[in-house]
Design a protein around this motif. Structure first.
Motif, mmCIF file in Angstrom:
data_model
loop_
_atom_site.group_PDB
_atom_site.id
_atom_site.type_symbol
_atom_site.label_atom_id
_atom_site.label_comp_id
_atom_site.label_asym_id
_atom_site.label_seq_id
_atom_site.Cartn_x
_atom_site.Cartn_y
_atom_site.Cartn_z
ATOM 1 N N UNK A 288 0.708 -1.276 0.073
ATOM 2 C CA UNK A 288 0.219 -0.482 -0.039
ATOM 3 C C UNK A 288 0.694 1.243 -0.041
ATOM 4 N N UNK A 289 0.613 2.494 -0.913
ATOM 5 C CA UNK A 289 0.978 3.281 -0.765
ATOM 6 C C UNK A 289 0.528 4.747 -1.252
ATOM 7 N N UNK A 290 0.734 6.402 -0.458
ATOM 8 C CA UNK A 290 0.030 6.862 -0.745
ATOM 9 C C UNK A 290 1.099 7.741 -1.988
ATOM 10 N N UNK A 291 1.182 8.042 -2.933
ATOM 11 C CA UNK A 291 3.021 8.310 -3.353
ATOM 12 C C UNK A 291 3.306 9.858 -2.621
ATOM 13 N N UNK A 292 1.906 10.471 -2.157
ATOM 14 C CA UNK A 292 1.867 12.210 -1.938
ATOM 15 C C UNK A 292 2.652 12.331 -0.436
ATOM 16 N N UNK A 293 2.498 11.615 0.587
ATOM 17 C CA UNK A 293 3.206 11.082 1.667
ATOM 18 C C UNK A 293 4.522 10.504 1.825
ATOM 19 N N UNK A 294 4.751 10.662 3.087
ATOM 20 C CA UNK A 294 6.589 10.695 3.255
ATOM 21 C C UNK A 294 6.213 9.586 3.605
ATOM 22 N N UNK A 295 5.801 8.545 4.272
ATOM 23 C CA UNK A 295 5.995 6.740 4.461
ATOM 24 C C UNK A 295 5.839 6.668 3.444
ATOM 25 N N UNK A 296 7.019 4.807 3.433
ATOM 26 C CA UNK A 296 6.686 4.499 2.424
ATOM 27 C C UNK A 296 6.248 4.382 1.463
ATOM 28 N N UNK A 297 6.272 3.025 0.460
ATOM 29 C CA UNK A 297 5.029 1.704 -0.055
ATOM 30 C C UNK A 297 5.201 0.790 0.905
ATOM 31 N N UNK A 298 4.174 0.705 1.520
ATOM 32 C CA UNK A 298 3.821 -0.834 2.418
ATOM 33 C C UNK A 298 4.126 0.135 3.889
ATOM 34 N N UNK A 333 14.503 -5.711 2.536
ATOM 35 C CA UNK A 333 14.213 -5.878 0.430
ATOM 36 C C UNK A 333 12.881 -4.997 0.265
ATOM 37 N N UNK A 334 11.682 -5.325 1.552
ATOM 38 C CA UNK A 334 10.379 -4.367 1.393
ATOM 39 C C UNK A 334 10.779 -3.132 0.763
ATOM 40 N N UNK A 335 11.885 -1.806 1.373
ATOM 41 C CA UNK A 335 12.118 -1.061 1.111
ATOM 42 C C UNK A 335 13.139 -1.194 0.045
ATOM 43 N N UNK A 336 13.666 -1.848 -0.432
ATOM 44 C CA UNK A 336 14.669 -1.615 -1.717
ATOM 45 C C UNK A 336 13.458 -1.889 -3.213
ATOM 46 N N UNK A 337 12.122 -2.880 -2.823
ATOM 47 C CA UNK A 337 11.274 -3.237 -3.808
ATOM 48 C C UNK A 337 10.874 -1.934 -3.932
ATOM 49 N N UNK A 338 10.342 -1.278 -3.176
ATOM 50 C CA UNK A 338 9.294 -0.491 -2.452
ATOM 51 C C UNK A 338 10.132 1.497 -3.535
ATOM 52 N N UNK A 339 11.269 1.305 -3.147
ATOM 53 C CA UNK A 339 12.347 1.906 -4.105
ATOM 54 C C UNK A 339 12.712 2.101 -4.961
ATOM 55 N N UNK A 340 12.301 1.111 -5.661
ATOM 56 C CA UNK A 340 12.337 0.807 -7.364
ATOM 57 C C UNK A 340 10.976 -0.468 -8.228
ATOM 58 N N UNK A 341 10.163 0.053 -6.932
ATOM 59 C CA UNK A 341 9.062 -0.475 -7.797
ATOM 60 C C UNK A 341 7.933 0.682 -8.245
ATOM 61 N N UNK A 342 7.207 0.759 -9.628
ATOM 62 C CA UNK A 342 6.497 1.306 -10.711
ATOM 63 C C UNK A 342 5.536 1.451 -8.896
ATOM 64 N N UNK A 343 4.969 2.926 -9.247
ATOM 65 C CA UNK A 343 3.406 2.948 -8.645
ATOM 66 C C UNK A 343 2.455 2.043 -9.364
#
Length: 346
Positions: A288-298, A333-343
């Protein structure tokens, strides 16, 4: 302690030592499953029976990811319309814990994200939205509910119950999280709601039932709605961290196209008569992700203390150190995947 009290205590200790008296058992802490059941939402699900993709309303019923008997994410749209499909109500949950708070995430699954018109909106296979609750430890069995963040497509919405000490943080609180008594236990539960079709989730009544709808109550029983306007359906909880559960299956390529992203394709008529059908377009909580907010994906699920610190101003202690968090073993792994994954657009 009074003199009589001290004498009684000494006498009791002597009797226990002599084997003539059994000490009272220590009070057992409630389990995570009990904690999840106590705070599980009463849930209002709007239902629309219009059009073939609605399956007479069943496309808006809650169910399990393996409602069709398998863990293949690419046949769920197709199998939702088959006679053997089960719409017995289940909701997934995870619990993580810090020294100061419990964070309970509830994940609501539908096999279809659907529409009944051809204009500008897309459908897709699988649909997963939900809510994370923050419960402060206060010395009682179940703590006190302080705040909530819900997932509606690619946006998060924050709420506090009446009387909460939490106030606006970096994000403005979107409303009051109402509570309602359940006929199945002695507790007042938070109340959430989902729209029909796209299944965005907010605090009730920011979404509500418009016409037909189902009201789901947390329980240990999984009931199937009797029809599109059933206002008393019990749902059972499923632990995301259970053996063989969703977290254990996170690398199953038949179920997930990537970390936190459900596999889905265009088979079975998805997108027919509508604008389009998306592929791999739904997320588990760690996606889960809100791309406009600071917490990262998931991080709404995997690092909810960070989310709470960003979304709210919290008086007193807000520990950021986890005493129980099975997600954390895969944090890198989650943070790296979140950094590179398309929204993912849900």
């Amino acid at each position: 302690m009074s003199v009589k009290g001290r004498i009684a205590a000494v006498l009791a200790a002597a009797l226990v030592s002599a084997g003539l008296m059994t000490p009272a058992p220590a009070h057992a802490a409630v389990s995570r499953a009990q904690l999840a059941l106590r705070w599980a939402p009463i849930h209002y699900q709007d239902v629309d029976a219009t059009g073939s993709h609605a399956l007479g309303g069943r496309s808006d019923y809650l169910t399990r990811v393996d409602f069709d008997g398998d863990l293949n994410g690419r046949n769920n749209w197709d199998n939702a319309g088959q006679p053997g499909a089960s719409f017995a109500a289940h909701v997934y949950y995870s619990v993580v814990e810090t020294g100061s708070h419990w964070y309970l995430t509830y994940f609501f699954f539908h096999p279809r994200d659907w529409i009944d018109h051809p204009f500008f909106e897309t459908e897709h296979e699988n649909d997963g939205e939900g809510v994370t609750l923050a419960v402060e430890k206060n010395g009682t069995d179940y703590g006190v509910l302080r705040g909530a963040v819900t997932v509606a497509h690619t946006n998060f919405y924050s709420y506090v119950p009446a009387g909460s000490s939490w106030t606006n943080g970096r994000e403005t609180i979107d409303g009051t999280l109402q509570t309602q008594s359940s006929p199945y236990d002695s507790f007042a539960h938070p109340v959430t709601a989902q729209e029909r079709g796209g299944h965005g989730l907010k605090a009730y009544p920011q979404y509500t039932i418009d016409g037909d709808g189902v009201v789901y109550y947390p329980s240990t029983t999984a009931e199937t709605p009797s029809g599109t306007n059933d206002r008393d359906v019990q749902y059972a909880l499923v632990d995301i961290f259970a053996a063989g559960g969703l977290w254990a299956e996170r690398d199953n390529a038949n179920l997930f196209a990537g970390l936190g992203t459900f596999a889905g394709d265009t088979s079975g008529g998805c997108g027919v008569g509508t604008f389009s059908c998306g592929t791999n377009s739904a997320n588990a909580p760690w996606g889960w992700d809100d791309g406009d907010d600071l917490p990262g994906r998931g991080e709404i699920a995997t690092d909810p203390a960070k989310l709470a610190a960003e979304y709210f101003t919290v008086p007193g202690t807000l520990s950021r150190s986890y005493t129980y968090n099975p997600y954390s073993g895969a944090a890198a792994a989650l943070k790296e995947a979140a950094r590179t994954a398309p929204r993912i657009v849900d």
